[in-house]
Design a protein around this motif. Structure first.
Motif, PDB file in Angstrom:
ATOM      1  N   GLY A 144       5.458  -7.901 -16.923  1.00 29.79           N
ATOM      2  CA  GLY A 144       4.660  -6.749 -16.519  1.00 29.79           C
ATOM      3  C   GLY A 144       4.537  -6.637 -15.013  1.00 29.79           C
ATOM      4  N   ILE A 145       3.683  -5.704 -14.606  1.00 28.82           N
ATOM      5  CA  ILE A 145       3.435  -5.422 -13.187  1.00 28.82           C
ATOM      6  C   ILE A 145       1.936  -5.324 -12.976  1.00 28.82           C
ATOM      7  N   VAL A 146       1.441  -5.978 -11.928  1.00 27.32           N
ATOM      8  CA  VAL A 146       0.049  -5.814 -11.505  1.00 27.32           C
ATOM      9  C   VAL A 146       0.056  -5.109 -10.152  1.00 27.32           C
ATOM     10  N   TYR A 147      -0.685  -4.002 -10.069  1.00 26.00           N
ATOM     11  CA  TYR A 147      -0.777  -3.238  -8.820  1.00 26.00           C
ATOM     12  C   TYR A 147      -2.017  -3.673  -8.040  1.00 26.00           C
ATOM     13  N   HIS A 148      -1.824  -3.902  -6.745  1.00 25.07           N
ATOM     14  CA  HIS A 148      -2.894  -4.358  -5.869  1.00 25.07           C
ATOM     15  C   HIS A 148      -3.063  -3.389  -4.701  1.00 25.07           C
ATOM     16  N   ALA A 149      -4.233  -3.427  -4.107  1.00 20.64           N
ATOM     17  CA  ALA A 149      -4.460  -2.825  -2.790  1.00 20.64           C
ATOM     18  C   ALA A 149      -4.678  -3.961  -1.809  1.00 20.64           C
ATOM     19  N   THR A 150      -4.117  -3.848  -0.608  1.00 19.44           N
ATOM     20  CA  THR A 150      -4.255  -4.942   0.357  1.00 19.44           C
ATOM     21  C   THR A 150      -5.683  -5.053   0.873  1.00 19.44           C
ATOM     22  N   GLU A 151      -6.454  -3.962   0.809  1.00 25.07           N
ATOM     23  CA  GLU A 151      -7.831  -3.916   1.320  1.00 25.07           C
ATOM     24  C   GLU A 151      -7.879  -4.372   2.770  1.00 25.07           C
ATOM     25  N   SER A 152      -6.826  -4.096   3.514  1.00 24.71           N
ATOM     26  CA  SER A 152      -6.714  -4.534   4.906  1.00 24.71           C
ATOM     27  C   SER A 152      -7.168  -3.436   5.857  1.00 24.71           C
ATOM     28  N   GLN A 153      -7.173  -3.768   7.140  1.00 27.98           N
ATOM     29  CA  GLN A 153      -7.593  -2.803   8.160  1.00 27.98           C
ATOM     30  C   GLN A 153      -6.697  -1.579   8.142  1.00 27.98           C
ATOM     31  N   LEU A 154      -7.308  -0.402   8.206  1.00 22.06           N
ATOM     32  CA  LEU A 154      -6.562   0.846   8.242  1.00 22.06           C
ATOM     33  C   LEU A 154      -6.985   1.661   9.454  1.00 22.06           C
ATOM     34  N   TYR A 182       2.640 -11.507  -2.710  1.00 30.96           N
ATOM     35  CA  TYR A 182       3.098 -10.461  -3.629  1.00 30.96           C
ATOM     36  C   TYR A 182       4.624 -10.497  -3.690  1.00 30.96           C
ATOM     37  N   HIS A 183       5.146  -9.863  -4.715  1.00 32.17           N
ATOM     38  CA  HIS A 183       6.589  -9.705  -4.778  1.00 32.17           C
ATOM     39  C   HIS A 183       7.062  -8.558  -3.882  1.00 32.17           C
ATOM     40  N   PHE A 184       6.240  -7.505  -3.805  1.00 23.27           N
ATOM     41  CA  PHE A 184       6.598  -6.340  -3.010  1.00 23.27           C
ATOM     42  C   PHE A 184       5.382  -5.828  -2.250  1.00 23.27           C
ATOM     43  N   LEU A 185       5.640  -5.305  -1.066  1.00 24.82           N
ATOM     44  CA  LEU A 185       4.593  -4.663  -0.265  1.00 24.82           C
ATOM     45  C   LEU A 185       5.083  -3.278   0.130  1.00 24.82           C
ATOM     46  N   ILE A 186       4.234  -2.276  -0.037  1.00 23.50           N
ATOM     47  CA  ILE A 186       4.550  -0.897   0.358  1.00 23.50           C
ATOM     48  C   ILE A 186       3.620  -0.515   1.494  1.00 23.50           C
ATOM     49  N   ASP A 187       4.179  -0.234   2.666  1.00 23.38           N
ATOM     50  CA  ASP A 187       3.339   0.033   3.842  1.00 23.38           C
ATOM     51  C   ASP A 187       2.884   1.482   3.886  1.00 23.38           C
ATOM     52  N   ARG A 188       2.175   1.847   4.932  1.00 22.12           N
ATOM     53  CA  ARG A 188       1.582   3.184   5.031  1.00 22.12           C
ATOM     54  C   ARG A 188       2.638   4.285   5.063  1.00 22.12           C
ATOM     55  N   SER A 223       3.976 -14.524 -14.770  1.00 27.00           N
ATOM     56  CA  SER A 223       4.487 -13.632 -15.811  1.00 27.00           C
ATOM     57  C   SER A 223       4.602 -12.176 -15.368  1.00 27.00           C
ATOM     58  N   PHE A 224       3.851 -11.770 -14.363  1.00 25.85           N
ATOM     59  CA  PHE A 224       3.846 -10.370 -13.922  1.00 25.85           C
ATOM     60  C   PHE A 224       4.275 -10.276 -12.460  1.00 25.85           C
ATOM     61  N   PHE A 225       4.971  -9.193 -12.133  1.00 27.04           N
ATOM     62  CA  PHE A 225       5.245  -8.878 -10.733  1.00 27.04           C
ATOM     63  C   PHE A 225       3.953  -8.426 -10.047  1.00 27.04           C
ATOM     64  N   GLY A 226       3.842  -8.720  -8.767  1.00 29.90           N
ATOM     65  CA  GLY A 226       2.726  -8.217  -7.974  1.00 29.90           C
ATOM     66  C   GLY A 226       3.223  -7.218  -6.948  1.00 29.90           C
TER      67      GLY A 226
END
Length: 382
Positions: A144-154, A182-188, A223-226
């Motif tokens: 599966g896939i788990v979706y995260h937010a970085t909750e970092s400075q914006l 994480y396995h993948f990071l998507i930037d702004r 078991s899951f991608f992050g």
């Protein structure tokens, strides 16, 4: 006739043996209840009495292995149709077009930057079968896939903030890489970076629980991608937001991973849906994407409505503060999970409180198994 149990006794043997976790005690039970040849040839009355004998022997052995402490017998929670993906679920055909210049190009337009990829522990994990007996099975394929937010400075997403946007994004990428988070990071800007290799685990989900129609998953790092999106979320009525570029990137990345690994739509979930706290046995230790994740924009069902497996499968609870932070969408899944637990308790003939305690004992046993297996895997891979 041979010594094979009669049709009246076999389901009892399978079910009761599955509830005895100590292997020595389970073997003694199976030896004790194996009917001799002359028993199966007796009258119909003996056949109907045999399940009662099995039950009596199992209860006695269970009391021995628990030191005489009496616990309610907890049946596995009943499946609920809403959590089952369609058996004919289809997947798009996505393939790698080009690997050049430090990036991968896929047929759906997805481009992944590989310049920052790092290895971690090879993926290998235990799942708990939902079939009677609850056997543990070792797997190596992502589920599966788990979706995260970085909750970092914006900073504001404006043209005059380009340098700040790039600087913060680069710092975040380096931090994520160092932590193997994480396995993948998507930037702004919607750029997709591969961080931890797809063949390895990433440190993204921590204590977590999910389930599909076949298995229970405990601690989803392996078991899951992050997938992390550079964003901030605000649980409750204020929904987290992602840019159109990020939304397109998440959709294409999800489509590629589902195609390549046959990941079911029902196993694409947010961190808030799977995060648990074993210390107080409550859900919602992390609440990123408790609201506002764009499931439908990604071509996925609204998985917020799915009954939270941590509640109905392992007896986790929640407090009022979590209900307020979760928001209306995730609260639907919480309420559905609580309703499923109550129905299963009624079917088992015990109170929801006692039923929950039984599930929590089951969770702690399974958690110890999973942690032990993960520790061994870590040791082997170093």
């Amino acid at each position: 006739m041979g010594t094979e149990p009669t049709p009246y006794s076999k389901p009892w043997v399978d079910w009761l043996a599955g509830r005895i976790h100590d292997p020595v005690t389970r073997l003694r039970f199976l030896q004790a209840v194996g009917p001799p040849a002359d028993v199966v040839e007796k009258s119909g009355l003996a056949r109907f009495a045999w399940p009662f004998v099995l039950f009596t022997v199992a209860i006695g052995l269970a009391l021995v292995q628990t030191g005489g402490e009496r616990h309610p017998v907890v049946k596995p929670a009943r499946p609920v149709a809403v959590i089952h993906p369609a058996p004919n679920e289809s997947f798009s055909s996505i393939w790698l077009v080009e690997n050049a210049g430090g990036s991968d190009l896929y047929s759906n337009g997805l481009r992944i930057d590989n310049r920052f990829v790092v290895a971690n522990h090879p993926r290998a994990y235990l799942v708990v079968s939902r079939k009677p007996g609850g056997k543990t099975i070792r797997r190596t394929e992502p589920a599966g896939i788990v979706y995260h937010a970085t909750e970092s400075q914006l900073v504001p997403f404006e043209p005059d903030q380009n340098r700040a946007l790039q600087r913060i994004g680069e710092s975040l990428l380096e931090y994520v890489r160092r932590k193997r988070a994480y396995h993948f990071l998507i930037d702004r800007f919607g750029r997709v970076f591969r961080v931890v290799a797809e063949s390895d685990s990433a440190n993204h989900a921590g204590n977590s629980v999910w389930a599909d129609e076949e298995f229970f998953y405990i601690n989803l790092n392996q078991s899951f991608f992050g997938i992390a999106i550079e964003a901030q979320t605000h649980p409750g009525p204020d929904e987290g937001r992602i840019s159109p570029a990020q939304s397109r990137a998440v959709a294409m990345l999800t489509e590629m991973l589902r195609s390549r690994y046959q990941v079911r739509a029902g196993n694409c979930v947010t961190h808030a849906q799977v995060s648990v706290n074993p210390a107080n046995m409550e859900v919602g230790y992390h609440t990123d994407w408790a609201s506002g994740f764009p499931f439908t924009q990604l071509g996925l069902p609204d998985n917020y409505a799915r009954p939270l497996p941590a509640l109905w499968a392992f007896g986790f609870g929640f407090d009022q503060e979590f209900s307020e932070r979760a928001g209306d969408r995730l609260t639907v899944g919480v309420q559905a999970g609580e309703a499923q637990l109550a129905d299963a308790a009624a079917e088992a003939g015990v109170s929801p409180r006692d039923y929950r305690r039984g599930l929590q004992r089951e969770y702690r046993m399974r958690l110890a198994e999973v942690r032990g297996a993960n520790l061994a895997q870590t040791d082997d891979s170093e």
